[in-house]
Motif scaffolding. Structure first.
Motif, mmCIF file in Angstrom:
data_model
loop_
_atom_site.group_PDB
_atom_site.id
_atom_site.type_symbol
_atom_site.label_atom_id
_atom_site.label_comp_id
_atom_site.label_asym_id
_atom_site.label_seq_id
_atom_site.Cartn_x
_atom_site.Cartn_y
_atom_site.Cartn_z
ATOM 1 N N LYS A 1 45.201 40.854 40.091
ATOM 2 C CA LYS A 1 44.175 40.199 40.900
ATOM 3 C C LYS A 1 42.938 41.088 40.928
ATOM 4 C CE LYS A 1 43.734 38.066 45.478
ATOM 5 N NZ LYS A 1 44.420 37.863 46.763
ATOM 6 N N PRO A 2 41.847 40.677 40.271
ATOM 7 C CA PRO A 2 40.671 41.569 40.176
ATOM 8 C C PRO A 2 40.028 41.867 41.519
ATOM 9 C CG PRO A 2 40.569 39.815 38.541
ATOM 10 C CD PRO A 2 41.662 39.451 39.496
ATOM 11 N N ASN A 3 40.057 40.921 42.450
ATOM 12 C CA ASN A 3 39.468 41.151 43.768
ATOM 13 C C ASN A 3 40.183 40.272 44.773
ATOM 14 O OD1 ASN A 3 37.661 38.544 44.228
ATOM 15 N ND2 ASN A 3 37.332 39.207 42.123
ATOM 16 N N SER A 4 40.115 40.656 46.015
ATOM 17 C CA SER A 4 40.824 39.931 47.072
ATOM 18 C C SER A 4 40.042 38.743 47.598
ATOM 19 C CB SER A 4 41.126 40.891 48.234
ATOM 20 O OG SER A 4 39.931 41.449 48.742
ATOM 21 N N GLN A 5 38.761 38.594 47.207
ATOM 22 C CA GLN A 5 37.958 37.478 47.690
ATOM 23 C C GLN A 5 38.052 36.257 46.793
ATOM 24 O OE1 GLN A 5 36.682 40.609 47.333
ATOM 25 N NE2 GLN A 5 36.803 41.154 49.509
ATOM 26 N N GLY A 6 38.695 36.384 45.623
ATOM 27 C CA GLY A 6 38.798 35.267 44.701
ATOM 28 C C GLY A 6 37.484 34.915 44.038
ATOM 29 N N GLN A 7 36.639 35.911 43.791
ATOM 30 C CA GLN A 7 35.327 35.687 43.190
ATOM 31 C C GLN A 7 35.376 35.999 41.707
ATOM 32 O OE1 GLN A 7 32.541 38.076 45.341
ATOM 33 N NE2 GLN A 7 32.805 36.962 47.281
ATOM 34 N N ALA A 8 34.706 35.158 40.935
ATOM 35 C CA ALA A 8 34.632 35.378 39.497
ATOM 36 C C ALA A 8 33.661 36.509 39.186
ATOM 37 C CB ALA A 8 34.191 34.094 38.792
ATOM 38 N N GLN A 9 33.893 37.174 38.054
ATOM 39 C CA GLN A 9 33.034 38.262 37.572
ATOM 40 C C GLN A 9 32.933 39.403 38.587
ATOM 41 O OE1 GLN A 9 31.572 38.443 34.424
ATOM 42 N NE2 GLN A 9 32.880 36.675 34.046
ATOM 43 N N THR A 10 34.003 39.617 39.324
ATOM 44 C CA THR A 10 34.051 40.726 40.287
ATOM 45 C C THR A 10 35.350 41.478 40.067
ATOM 46 O OG1 THR A 10 32.775 39.459 41.894
ATOM 47 C CG2 THR A 10 33.984 41.380 42.706
ATOM 48 N N PHE A 11 35.232 42.735 39.690
ATOM 49 C CA PHE A 11 36.404 43.553 39.383
ATOM 50 C C PHE A 11 36.430 44.726 40.355
ATOM 51 C CE2 PHE A 11 38.964 46.725 37.283
ATOM 52 C CZ PHE A 11 39.938 45.993 36.622
ATOM 53 N N VAL A 12 37.496 44.791 41.143
ATOM 54 C CA VAL A 12 37.690 45.881 42.101
ATOM 55 C C VAL A 12 38.908 46.683 41.659
ATOM 56 C CG1 VAL A 12 38.082 46.484 44.514
ATOM 57 C CG2 VAL A 12 36.699 44.487 43.942
ATOM 58 N N PRO B 1 54.200 20.608 40.240
ATOM 59 C CA PRO B 1 53.494 20.193 41.478
ATOM 60 C C PRO B 1 54.420 19.889 42.637
ATOM 61 C CG PRO B 1 53.353 18.491 39.788
ATOM 62 C CD PRO B 1 53.911 19.696 39.121
ATOM 63 N N VAL B 2 55.632 19.387 42.359
ATOM 64 C CA VAL B 2 56.554 19.100 43.453
ATOM 65 C C VAL B 2 57.038 20.387 44.104
ATOM 66 C CG1 VAL B 2 58.764 18.068 44.047
ATOM 67 C CG2 VAL B 2 57.260 16.920 42.412
ATOM 68 N N MET B 3 57.423 21.354 43.281
ATOM 69 C CA MET B 3 57.914 22.615 43.840
ATOM 70 C C MET B 3 56.793 23.400 44.505
ATOM 71 S SD MET B 3 60.703 23.825 41.013
ATOM 72 C CE MET B 3 61.369 25.002 42.162
ATOM 73 N N GLU B 4 55.579 23.283 43.990
ATOM 74 C CA GLU B 4 54.460 23.958 44.633
ATOM 75 C C GLU B 4 54.108 23.305 45.965
ATOM 76 O OE1 GLU B 4 51.151 24.256 42.023
ATOM 77 O OE2 GLU B 4 52.245 25.319 40.461
ATOM 78 N N ALA B 5 54.227 21.986 46.059
ATOM 79 C CA ALA B 5 53.911 21.310 47.313
ATOM 80 C C ALA B 5 54.891 21.687 48.410
ATOM 81 C CB ALA B 5 53.905 19.797 47.100
ATOM 82 N N PHE B 6 56.170 21.800 48.058
ATOM 83 C CA PHE B 6 57.196 22.097 49.062
ATOM 84 C C PHE B 6 57.498 23.590 49.196
ATOM 85 C CE2 PHE B 6 57.853 17.643 48.323
ATOM 86 C CZ PHE B 6 58.325 17.143 49.512
ATOM 87 N N GLY B 7 57.073 24.414 48.245
ATOM 88 C CA GLY B 7 57.407 25.838 48.279
ATOM 89 C C GLY B 7 56.236 26.783 48.327
ATOM 90 N N ASN B 8 55.008 26.275 48.216
ATOM 91 C CA ASN B 8 53.820 27.122 48.240
ATOM 92 C C ASN B 8 53.033 26.875 49.512
ATOM 93 O OD1 ASN B 8 54.778 27.578 45.672
ATOM 94 N ND2 ASN B 8 52.763 27.535 44.706
ATOM 95 N N ALA B 9 52.234 27.893 49.874
ATOM 96 C CA ALA B 9 51.429 27.807 51.098
ATOM 97 C C ALA B 9 50.185 28.661 50.930
ATOM 98 C CB ALA B 9 52.234 28.260 52.317
ATOM 99 N N CYS B 10 49.221 28.406 51.801
ATOM 100 C CA CYS B 10 47.983 29.182 51.816
ATOM 101 C C CYS B 10 48.178 30.397 52.711
ATOM 102 C CB CYS B 10 46.825 28.321 52.324
ATOM 103 S SG CYS B 10 45.264 29.212 52.474
ATOM 104 N N THR B 11 47.988 31.589 52.130
ATOM 105 C CA THR B 11 48.111 32.839 52.868
ATOM 106 C C THR B 11 46.760 33.540 52.912
ATOM 107 O OG1 THR B 11 48.742 34.094 50.890
ATOM 108 C CG2 THR B 11 50.514 33.050 52.144
ATOM 109 N N LEU B 12 46.746 34.700 53.499
ATOM 110 C CA LEU B 12 45.501 35.458 53.593
ATOM 111 C C LEU B 12 45.004 35.900 52.224
ATOM 112 C CD1 LEU B 12 46.274 37.697 56.697
ATOM 113 C CD2 LEU B 12 44.773 35.711 56.604
ATOM 114 N N ARG B 13 45.905 36.057 51.264
ATOM 115 C CA ARG B 13 45.530 36.614 49.973
ATOM 116 C C ARG B 13 45.525 35.590 48.856
ATOM 117 N NH1 ARG B 13 48.716 42.134 49.072
ATOM 118 N NH2 ARG B 13 46.918 42.442 47.713
ATOM 119 N N ASN B 14 46.044 34.380 49.118
ATOM 120 C CA ASN B 14 46.153 33.413 48.039
ATOM 121 C C ASN B 14 46.239 32.021 48.641
ATOM 122 O OD1 ASN B 14 46.570 32.086 45.649
ATOM 123 N ND2 ASN B 14 48.642 32.837 45.330
#
Length: 928
Positions: free
Chosen positions: A603-614, A159-172
């Motif tokens: 990554k099954p889909n770019s919208q982050g929806q469950a039960q959706t496979f693209v 959690p420490v490394m994710e807080a300082f090294g991760n960010a919200c992007t268009l895909r994740n």
């Protein structure tokens, strides 16, 4: 490919969702892999084996029972974990048992790859939890507490490394903006005693520059949303404050939990005062981003901050422990050293350079802070060198990236993926070699087209993209994007993996990676590679009174920091590419010394929806394995291409074709069909070869094992081209037959139409003639009636005397009734009367005169008033009849109903003229 036919061909007897290994699908192609993964994904089976690789699909929903400690112990206690359902715990248990077996190489490594949002971070987290559970078997309670504390620290590093090294992007929403290699250290008893973390290429530019609809690092949002009232006052973060470097603050994410980060930092040995110091510095960076400068009208004067930014200058200097005037002056004015005596010149910076120096100051602080956190984590979880003997490495790196605007970061990331892809192919070939041995085939015939050409383009010697970029950094001159593009295209024109977009207005070049072509913009590429830090910025931070910054920027640093090269410096510049390349080489050396395992996150889909496979992205590797039955069913139509004179044993593919024995009768029945297909390969090869190709430039032949046919991508493509050719010929034959049938039908329809049209014309003609005949009959009858009426009207018009005049005849004339009736008849037919009056015989002289008198309607009076000359007895006809005028004569004219009655004809000797004169020529008189 014909998709419907291909899907029908690729259908197996077993339901797709029940296939735990993709190599069991015949053949292993992109279509079958996607169908199998989609079927398993819809059945909530998110892990699938693919030979030596585990494919992990992101479920995009919480599944606690899938990662419970009980399930971990079940996989750990299973006699053969590989016979259980595919799971990330299967890979973890296999690596752990390999360490316990002490089979060289003992050390293990797990490479977790995939695009952003595919679940790499979650997979690494699950593996660390698994090892923390299965590798904790202490003999005593005291060692159990020590091991538990070490495991907790290892887990809290995430959690420490994710807080300082991760960010919200268009895909994740939780995208790792750095790469990391976690080394889990085990002692001789295979108990986890510690860990070490190594990071790669932090995206520090995100601190000062965020793309549209993206966010900064998670920690900035955590302190703004999770700080208490006292902490807000201490860090100058009021409610609703707006910061330029904090876009989209209204979005609430699961990763914004501030308490989890603070608790994890406590477990790692970072106390509360140190935490508050860290968060105060981060708040100072947010206020530093609000400093905006106004352009100066005089180039000799520095740019001044805007009115609303002066408060931000005071707040940022206060939080960072820097003097306000020194901070502002360092950002506004550039110091230049020149000459042998290193004279110092001060030059005011334009507005754009002021913004650049401000951003550089923020990036420098955050990068040092991140490296310090990693060092603190390592000091907290790393064991002594003597306490561990083996390790299991977890590699979580960026996935392959291709954006509309790609720069140095994407080039380094994709370069690392190319190196890892080459490492994977080398390991995969070793695994495939064993399977070929099982099938009784030799391995030497397989020729792979690896990505070495692309690696030579990026890192090759003596000239490559990296070397050219580094050379531009060593030259003391302003960098030009167009000039860099020209140098790359000219020096590396012979590389098959280099391309360029002629339609692009911006200077750029294209690199054809294994995953696809990517266009890199050359603008700003050299500056990012230099990563220049003005020395005055470093000296400014060394003056800070903040305890944390004093530790990050010591006055007498042991290591020389990266600063802007002066004009007299000839030392080589340590660029970003050089540092990244060196760290990547060290990582690959570690991977080559271990037994690698691969987890491919999808990554099954770019919208982050469950039960959706693209169906988007699947790596296609290795030769295709097709069973004999499926091979014959799909490619038996290629026998149409076989020449009439069979090549027989002279075919170059026969010797390498089927084995001499077939154990089953079904295989024996398929053997002649496969041989017929093999005989068509020379025809296909000659058809596919270009005129300039040599005879030796032929695709690798297919090899038939005991149960399967092994073919390469090139041969599969050749077979599909031949199959498409046969289908095209059949389609042309069908089209030709259909055209002939349609032509005959059209000709028959035209003939029938012509007959119908002729019949219609004939019927219409008869009807028209009938109408014309009826009309002629009506006209004829009307004409006859009109002619009779006109004759009647003419006769009536010519009658100038009514019958009543004759009733007043002279009294002196005594006539009998017979004579009266005869006279009336003569009057009605006066022409006939004239003839009778001139006749020599049959009528007496008196009667003749009476007839003339009556016919001429002579007025009643004395005979002396007119004279009638009659013809002599020997003469015929009437010479003349003249009447003397009696008083005035009135003419009553009316238009004649006769046509052309008012037109005077040409005079003729026989014409009668005048109203009181009638000339009769006796010589031409027609005797009645």
């Amino acid at each position: 490919y014909l998709r419907e036919d291909l899907q029908e061909f690729l259908d197996g007897e077993v339901l797709l969702y029940q296939l735990d290994d993709l190599t069991r699908v015949n053949p292993v192609t992109l279509e079958t892999v996607l169908r199998c993964l989609q079927a398993r994904y819809m059945a909530d089976r998110f892990y699938t084996n693919a030979g030596c690789t585990l494919v992990a699909l992101n479920p995009f929903k919480p599944i606690p029972q899938l990662y419970s400690p009980e399930l971990m112990r079940e996989y750990h206690a299973a006699p053969q974990p590989q016979k259980l359902k595919p799971h990330v715990f299967t890979v973890g248990e296999q690596t752990y048992r390999n360490v316990k077996s002490l089979i060289e190489p003992v050390n293990q490594s797990i490479v977790v790859s995939g695009e952003s949002g595919a679940g790499k971070t979650w997979t690494s987290r699950c593996l660390m939890k698994f090892y923390a559970v299965v590798a904790a078997s202490p003999a005593s309670w005291e060692t159990h507490k020590i091991a538990e504390r070490i495991e907790q620290r290892i887990l809290n590093s995430n959690p420490v490394m994710e807080a300082f090294g991760n960010a919200c992007t268009l895909r994740n929403n939780n995208s790792s903006r750095f790469g990391k290699f976690i080394q889990l250290q085990l002692n001789r008893a295979q108990q986890m005693t510690g860990a070490a973390v190594q990071t790669y290429l932090l995206e520090k530019t995100r601190v000062a520059c965020q793309a549209s609809s993206e966010r900064n690092f998670h920690i900035f949002y955590q302190i703004c949303k999770g700080a208490s009232e006292d902490e807000r006052l201490q860090w100058h973060l009021p409610e609703g404050a707006a910061f330029s470097w904090l876009p989209n603050p209204e979005r609430s994410l699961e990763e914004d939990c501030f308490e989890v980060t603070r608790e994890a930092m406590l477990h790692l040995g970072i106390d509360t005062p140190t935490q508050n110091n860290i968060f105060k510095v981060l708040a100072g960076l947010l206020h530093l981003g609000n400093i905006q400068f106004a352009a100066s009208e005089d180039e000799a004067q520095p740019c001044q901050p805007m009115d609303d930014a002066k408060c931000s200058v005071r707040t940022a200097s206060l939080l960072l422990g820097l003097p306000e005037d020194v901070l502002l002056e360092t950002v506004q004015i550039r110091t230049i050293r020149a000459g042998r005596q290193q004279q110092v010149f001060r030059k005011p910076c334009p507005r754009a350079e002021c913004d650049t120096r401000r951003d550089c100051l923020a990036k420098l602080i955050y990068a040092r802070l991140f490296d310090w956190l990693v060092s603190v984590i390592n000091s907290s979880i790393c064991a002594d060198t003597d306490s561990w003997t083996t390790f299991i490495g977890l590699l979580d790196v960026y996935g392959f990236e291709s954006f509309p605007d790609n720069s140095l970061e994407q080039l380094c990331i994709n370069y690392a993926n190319e190196k890892l892809q080459q490492h994977f192919v080398a390991h995969y070939l070793r695994a495939q070699q064993e399977e070929y041995a099982v099938e009784g085939l030799e391995w030497s015939f397989v020729n792979y087209q690896d990505n070495q050409a692309c690696l030579d383009l990026i890192e090759g010697s003596p000239i490559s993209i990296c070397s050219l970029i580094n050379e531009e950094c060593r030259l003391n001159r302003p960098s030009s994007a167009a000039q860099l593009q020209t140098r790359i295209e000219t020096a590396l024109a012979g590389s098959p993996c280099l391309g360029h977009n002629k339609l692009s207005r911006e200077p750029s070049f294209i690199v054809v990676h294994y995953a696809g072509p990517v266009r890199y913009h050359t603008a700003g590429l050299v500056e990012k590679n230099k990563d220049p830090v003005p020395p005055e910025l470093t000296r400014l931070l060394q003056q800070s009174q903040d305890p944390l910054l004093m530790g990050l920027f010591p006055t007498n640093p042991k290591e020389k920091t990266q600063e802007e090269p002066s004009g007299q410096s000839r030392n080589p510049v340590l660029t970003v590419v050089s540092k990244f390349k060196a760290s990547l080489e060290q990582l690959l050396q570690v991977l080559h010394s271990t037994t690698p395992h691969y987890i491919r996150c999808i990554k099954p889909n770019s919208q982050g929806q469950a039960q959706t496979f693209v169906q988007e992205e699947v790596i296609n590797t290795g030769p295709k394995l097709i069973s004999h039955q499926n091979f014959v069913e799909r490619y038996k139509l290629l026998r149409r291409l076989r020449p009439h004179t069979s090549s027989g044993p002279h075919s170059p593919y026969t010797a390498k074709g089927l084995p001499e024995w077939c154990p089953h009768s079904e295989e024996a029945m398929l053997e002649p069909l496969i041989q017929d297909i093999l005989h068509t390969l020379p025809v296909l090869t000659q058809a596919a070869a270009t005129p300039g190709d040599s005879a030796e430039a032929m695709p690798a032949p297919m090899h038939c094992g005991r149960t399967k046919v092994f073919i390469t991508d090139s041969m599969l493509e050749l077979l599909e081209c031949g199959r498409a050719q046969v289908l095209e010929q059949c389609a042309r034959c069908i089209q030709g037959g259909w055209r002939r049938h349609r032509h005959r039908e059209q000709a028959r329809q035209r003939r029938a139409a012509m007959l119908i049209q002729a019949a219609i014309r004939s019927w219409l003609t008869r009807k028209h003639i009938q109408r014309l005949h009826a009309a002629a009959t009506v006209i004829k009858h009307a004409w006859q009636k009109w002619r009779i009426r006109m004759a009647y009207l003419a006769a009536k018009e010519l009658d100038g005397v009514e019958e009543k005049h004759f009733s007043q005849a002279p009294c002196s004339l005594s006539t009998s009734p017979l004579q009266t009736r005869f006279l009336e008849a003569i009057i009605r037919l006066w022409p006939l009367g004239l003839v009778l009056a001139n006749t020599a015989m049959g009528v007496s002289s008196f009667q003749r005169k009476l007839v003339v008198w009556a016919c001429l309607h002579l007025p009643r009076g004395s005979p002396s008033s007119y004279s009638v000359q009659t013809a002599q007895q020997d003469q015929a006809g009437v010479t003349s009849i003249r009447a003397l005028p009696q008083g005035s004569i009135k003419f009553h004219c009316r238009k004649s109903p006769l046509r052309y009655a008012d037109i005077c004809p040409e005079p003729s000797p026989y014409s009668v003229t005048g109203f009181n004169q009638i000339l009769l020529e006796r010589h031409r008189l027609i005797h009645m």
